[in-house]
Design a protein around this motif. Structure first.
Motif, PDB file in Angstrom:
ATOM      1  N   SER A 185       0.826  -1.201   0.000  1.00  0.00           N
ATOM      2  CA  SER A 185       0.000   0.000   0.000  1.00  0.00           C
ATOM      3  C   SER A 185       0.864   1.256   0.000  1.00  0.00           C
ATOM      4  CB  SER A 185      -0.926  -0.001   1.223  1.00  0.00           C
ATOM      5  OG  SER A 185      -1.634   1.213   1.319  1.00  0.00           O
ATOM      6  N   ARG A 186       1.901   1.273   0.827  1.00  0.00           N
ATOM      7  CA  ARG A 186       2.777   2.441   0.886  1.00  0.00           C
ATOM      8  C   ARG A 186       3.555   2.615  -0.410  1.00  0.00           C
ATOM      9  NH1 ARG A 186       3.003   6.764   3.059  1.00  0.00           N
ATOM     10  NH2 ARG A 186       5.266   6.762   3.295  1.00  0.00           N
ATOM     11  N   GLN A 242       1.195   4.112  -2.799  1.00  0.00           N
ATOM     12  CA  GLN A 242       0.927   5.499  -2.424  1.00  0.00           C
ATOM     13  C   GLN A 242       2.044   6.416  -2.915  1.00  0.00           C
ATOM     14  OE1 GLN A 242       0.347   6.027   1.770  1.00  0.00           O
ATOM     15  NE2 GLN A 242      -0.262   8.165   1.595  1.00  0.00           N
ATOM     16  N   GLN A 284      -6.310   6.225  -0.771  1.00  0.00           N
ATOM     17  CA  GLN A 284      -5.306   5.386  -0.104  1.00  0.00           C
ATOM     18  C   GLN A 284      -5.467   3.941  -0.558  1.00  0.00           C
ATOM     19  OE1 GLN A 284      -2.884   6.223   2.258  1.00  0.00           O
ATOM     20  NE2 GLN A 284      -2.209   4.102   2.146  1.00  0.00           N
TER      21      GLN A 284
END
Length: 457
Positions: free
Chosen positions: A180-181, A184, A248
């Motif tokens: 996820s990061r 992002q 997100q």
């Protein structure tokens, strides 16, 4: 070129001021990423086209903690594009350049992950190379990072954007352990470049020991999991493609059981000018359900059956990962000290599955670390050598073999200290043998309360 602070140091050792350094690293205005492209001229009149990218890392309060980035020499690429623009056969030469660029940038060799078999394939479209890409790498904790994506369009522009996204993905993954990061940061990077390209991406972080896979998707099609004659698409929570939203990315976790296969793919594999994509996805699931003996067989069969008419209308990228049914641990990595961390991390998680206590885990990892370090430091010759660590549990006893392709130099020649003395102190037995094929160190340590199992693991 090498970047030293605000200067470029050329091959003759002379330092030349970096023309846009102050503007690039200035933390104001506040931003996550910045990118500058310029032409730099040396004192002898030669010039280079440079692209500098900076990432501003902040803590939770927003205070700037550090600045990191890359400096890329794109002179040849820039000159190629300029030359192509002046030729009458621009389209043909652009496609050829894109093919060369794509072939040069996609991984030539996939990493070896313990207990996992990998295979991948890229097929250019009928009208030329597009922006499909994939990547695979071993993280510092021993987990396997898989990435796949698609840049809309064809030709050099799509291949160039693909290059930027793939490089950024690899760079962000060095400091992030969250799909996820990573997405992002890729999203922020895409928004900061303001290119307007439609880019999808899927990131998977797979633990070779437990089979646990964490996934996050930005507009990409869901991966497929197959085992024992069954196949299903992973229910991934998909956010919009990169660069078009500030949503997100959400993570999904699945477990890849022993013998199961995970497949990642781009839309060129299942989209047709005529026909339903749902029908093509169902066909893909049927093919994967039938399975194959190896990941390479699975990829070959899928590509042949899904694209029976030859080159696809859109380019295609496919990655397949098959988990071994062998519950032992087999690690093969280049014999470099930088790979000791993933070896220790993998051993720690494997020992946890075997029921080892904290003390037993500490002692075994200490012994394996010392033996692996000896192989990296003292084996000779070991240029481009491979370090192997094989571990299994038999009748409550952990057996580990650390091997290399060289011979350990005599103690008086190699320096060092009491590594083998330490190893003998924390294991039940240690033996070392060497031949023309290399050196192997064997250790055994009985577990006080091993995991109950009907079979040797």
């Amino acid at each position: 070129v090498q970047l030293f602070g605000p200067q470029i140091r050329t091959s003759n050792g002379q330092a030349t001021p970096f023309p846009f350094w102050e503007a690039l690293v200035n933390p104001e205005p506040s931003r996550d990423f910045d990118q500058v492209q310029t032409k730099w001229t040396a004192g002898d009149g030669s010039s280079m086209t440079l692209v500098a990218r900076a990432e501003f890392v902040r803590d939770r309060t927003g205070r700037l903690r550090l600045i990191s980035g890359t400096l890329q020499d794109i002179t040849e690429h820039d000159e190629t594009r300029r030359a192509l623009a002046t030729t009458t056969d621009l389209l043909h030469r652009e496609q050829e350049s894109a093919k060369l660029l794509q072939a040069a940038l996609l991984p030539k060799v996939l990493p070896e992950a313990p207990g996992l078999e990998l295979a991948a394939r890229y097929l250019p479209a009928e009208i030329g190379v597009g922006g499909d890409w994939y990547d695979a790498s071993i993280q510092s904790d021993g987990r396997l990072l898989l990435a796949i994506g698609d840049v809309a369009g064809h030709g050099l522009a799509a291949a160039t954007t693909m290059n930027e996204i793939r490089i950024a993905s690899r760079a962000f993954s060095q400091n992030e352990s969250s799909p996820s990061r990573i997405l992002q940061k890729l999203n922020s990077f895409s928004r900061s470049t303001r290119r307007g390209d439609l880019v999808t991406a899927l990131i998977v972080l797979l633990d070779p020991v437990t089979g646990e896979a964490t996934l996050a998707s930005a507009g990409h099609l869901p991966p497929l999991v197959a085992q024992d004659g069954h196949a299903h698409f992973v229910d991934v929570r998909v956010t919009p493609p990169l660069g078009v939203s500030i949503a997100q990315p959400q993570e999904t976790t699945v477990v890849l059981e022993p013998g199961a296969t995970l497949m990642l793919y781009t839309d060129g594999l299942v989209e047709r000018r005529r026909g339903s994509i749902d029908d093509q996805l169902a066909q893909l699931a049927d093919l994967l359900r039938a399975g194959g003996q190896s990941a390479a067989d699975i990829v070959d069969d899928v590509v042949t059956r899904m694209l029976p008419s030859g080159p696809p209308s859109d380019d295609v990228a496919v990655i397949a990962v098959k988990r071994s049914t062998d519950r032992g641990l087999c690690i093969r990595l280049p014999a470099e000290s930088g790979h000791l961390a993933p070896i220790r991390a993998l051993m720690r998680r494997w020992l946890a599955t075997q029921g080892a206590s904290a003390e037993e885990t500490h002692d075994i990892i200490l012994a394996v670390g010392e033996l692996a370090s000896n192989a990296c430091t003292h084996a000779s010759p070991m240029l481009n050598g491979t370090l192997t660590v094989e571990a299994r549990r038999v009748d409550g006893v952990v057996q580990v073999t650390v091997g290399d392709h060289g011979r350990w130099r005599p103690p008086l020649d190699r320096g060092g200290g009491r590594g083998l003395t330490i190893v003998r102190a924390v294991v039940d037995s240690l033996s070392i043998d060497s031949d023309d094929h290399g050196t192997r160190a064997h250790i055994e340590r009985a577990l006080a309360s091993p995991q109950i199992s009907a079979e040797a693991t």
